[in-house]
Scaffold this active site. Structure first.
Site, PDB file in Angstrom:
ATOM      1  N   ASP A 198       0.776  -1.004  -0.006  1.00 44.64           N
ATOM      2  CA  ASP A 198      -0.038   0.090  -0.195  1.00 44.64           C
ATOM      3  C   ASP A 198       1.117   1.291  -0.136  1.00 44.64           C
ATOM      4  O   ASP A 198       1.546   1.528   0.993  1.00 44.64           O
ATOM      5  CB  ASP A 198      -1.005  -0.119   1.154  1.00 44.64           C
ATOM      6  N   HIS A 199       1.060   1.943  -1.100  1.00 46.07           N
ATOM      7  CA  HIS A 199       2.099   3.003  -1.229  1.00 46.07           C
ATOM      8  C   HIS A 199       2.097   4.101  -0.186  1.00 46.07           C
ATOM      9  O   HIS A 199       2.898   4.902   0.065  1.00 46.07           O
ATOM     10  CB  HIS A 199       2.164   3.375  -2.540  1.00 46.07           C
ATOM     11  N   HIS A 261      -5.645   2.890   1.809  1.00 40.80           N
ATOM     12  CA  HIS A 261      -4.744   4.033   2.025  1.00 40.80           C
ATOM     13  C   HIS A 261      -5.498   4.933   3.275  1.00 40.80           C
ATOM     14  O   HIS A 261      -4.805   5.090   4.421  1.00 40.80           O
ATOM     15  CB  HIS A 261      -4.904   5.027   1.034  1.00 40.80           C
TER      16      HIS A 261
END
Ligand code: BG6
Length: 513
Positions: A198-199, A261
């Site tokens: 999950d960036h 996010h």
């Protein structure tokens, strides 16, 4: 604005050890993600001397290309995204470690060929047999690629070498599909080999939420329902759906941003202090928060969630089309491009403290921030000031684009009478630490190379995120929206999103830039 922080004289150097020797195999190497984020991130790691000298990349995709074509194409694509971020002299040595293999992901033969190619690369670059596979493909391939890798012995690790797989988002499209994918993967490989990315967790400021909370003694005593009135999390984007219309129309903002996010931001903000920075200690605490989110009953979905879709509007003085006119989007689409949610966390620390979340495309500013609003002073001595018009203290964690932290408090305005005004104490990351080129993927790729899964999602966390949004997806599906589009591009979303928070006597803090 008050600038009350003292600046150090020199930038603080970045620290870290080099990644293990290894090969990174990228499935989907001809795609957008590879050129826009993965290669620039590897390049930045290489410039910072954080890549092992014994590192190589094997790109795999359908298009026919030689190694040389692949290197050239990457250079062109990367330059198109980041302009002058590339120094030709460094690129040349960097790109010499890049190889390419063309094939169809569904073809069993591809995997034995990859195996041979890896043996060759290992011989040439002494990568110690360590390999991580990056799934930069359409989500429908995630399970089947890992299955074929495992069937060809490519996921087999031993005491002297490791094998890992990085899975991009979206991990499933609802709870059931996420569970199915987890079950499939866990039959093939060990949880420790799976890095669900999950960036958002790669962003410095997201990681800094933990530093702020747990490295400073002053916050913990007031980080609870006694002192905090509510928390707002806004992830505002100015972009529309760009070229991703056909993907996005099947996903929508809720799936695209919330279980992943936004849940990361919530869990880091709300979690209990972990007992250590061991991957599982941190993730156990994050998971507990996700499990403590009060489940939505059908009725709650109607009163505690808002969805929106942008119509045509004006952004930066220019007319932009509505969502339904974007490329790849059906003209009658009912997909949401905006979501606002009010949720509660059922535990002792947070009982009764609302968390308001919102995210949307084509909003007036690109800005991700967390606002922690404290309770008002219990009694106001200052009769000359209209107490109700003063905002209570707010601690704002700015995640992007300007990374920083600010605290808003009341101060006496100059003059002979005792009147109050609001001031902000600001800390900007760039002032202290300088700006290092970063895509957010550097830290995550490096962590995978050294076997640190702290910033990756465990199976239970992904499922917990879906469990929260699943009832909302169900009710929204059963009751399709009738008023779309319901906000103009360039505005802060539908009016119902304001009403959601204003009903409780609170209001969104909008950052216009
Ligand atoms: C991605 C979503 O995961 O995150 C995109 O699929 C979104 O729709 C993006 O634009 C936002 O990421 P960032 O780092 O720009 O905030």
């Amino acid at each position: 604005m008050a600038q009350l922080v003292e600046k150090p004289t020199a930038a603080v150097p970045r620290v870290g050890k080099q990644g293990d020797p290894c090969v990174m195999v990228i499935f989907g190497a001809a795609g957008d993600l590879t050129a826009r984020l993965l290669i620039p991130a590897l390049y930045n790691l290489s410039r910072a001397d954080l890549l092992s000298k014994e590192f190589a990349v094997l790109g795999v995709a359908r298009s026919q290309m030689t190694d040389e074509d692949f290197r050239k194409r990457l250079l062109d694509d990367v330059k198109a995204y980041c302009g002058d971020c590339i120094q030709d002299s460094h690129w040349e040595t960097f790109a010499r470690r890049f190889y390419y293999y063309a094939g169809d992901f569904g073809d069993d033969k591809l995997y034995s060929q990859i195996k041979d190619r890896l043996t060759q690369i290992d011989r040439d670059h002494d990568t110690h047999g360590n390999v991580f596979f990056y799934m930069a493909t359409a989500p429908s391939f995630f399970g089947s690629i890992v299955e074929k890798l495992a069937a060809n012995g490519l996921m087999q690790q031993d005491t002297d070498h490791w094998r890992r797989v990085i899975i991009e988002k979206p991990f499933g499209h609802d709870l059931e599909s996420a569970k199915e994918l987890n079950q499939k993967l866990l039959k093939l490989v060990d949880e420790k080999q799976i890095y669900r990315i999950d960036h958002y967790l790669g962003k410095e400021t997201v990681q800094n939420i933990m530093a702020l909370r747990f490295a400073n003694g002053i916050f913990e005593p007031i980080w609870n329902r006694r002192y905090i009135d509510h928390i707002q999390i806004s992830v505002a984007e100015t972009v529309g759906v760009e070229s991703r219309g056909s993907y996005f129309d099947h996903a929508g903002s809720l799936r695209d941003m919330v279980p992943n996010h936004i849940m990361q931001l919530i869990s880091l903000t709300a979690m209990e202090p972990p007992i250590s920075f061991d991957a599982n200690a941190v993730r156990d605490e994050q998971a507990k928060i996700l499990h403590a989110v009060q489940p939505f009953a059908n009725q709650d979905v109607l009163t505690k969630t808002v969805r929106g879709q942008y119509g045509a509007g004006t952004m930066d003085g220019e007319r932009v089309p509505g969502y339904r006119s974007e490329e790849g989007v059906p003209p009658e689409s009912r997909t949401e491009t905006f979501v606002a949610i009010r949720l509660l966390i059922d535990n002792w620390r947070w009982a009764g403290v609302p968390f308001y979340l919102r995210t949307g495309k084509r909003l007036p500013a690109r800005n991700t921030h967390i606002v922690i609003q404290f309770r008002r002073a219990p009694f106001m001595l200052f009769r000359e000031t209209q107490v109700e018009t003063m905002m209570p203290n707010q601690l704002v964690l700015n995640i992007q684009p300007e990374e920083g932290i600010s605290l808003r408090f009341a101060a006496k305005t100059p003059g002979t009478t005792m009147e109050l005004g609001e001031v902000n104490m600001n800390f900007a990351y760039a002032d202290y630490f300088g700006v290092t080129p970063s895509t957010g993927y550097e830290r995550l790729l490096h962590d995978c190379m050294i076997g640190d899964a702290t910033l990756f999602q465990r199976a239970d966390m992904v499922e917990a995120g879906w469990r929260i949004v699943d009832p909302v997806l169900d009710v929204w599906k059963a009751l399709p929206p009738r008023d779309f589009p319901n906000y103009a591009a360039g505005t802060w979303g539908p009016k119902e999103a304001d009403e959601l928070i204003e009903r409780d006597g609170r209001r969104w803090r909008n950052f216009e830039q």
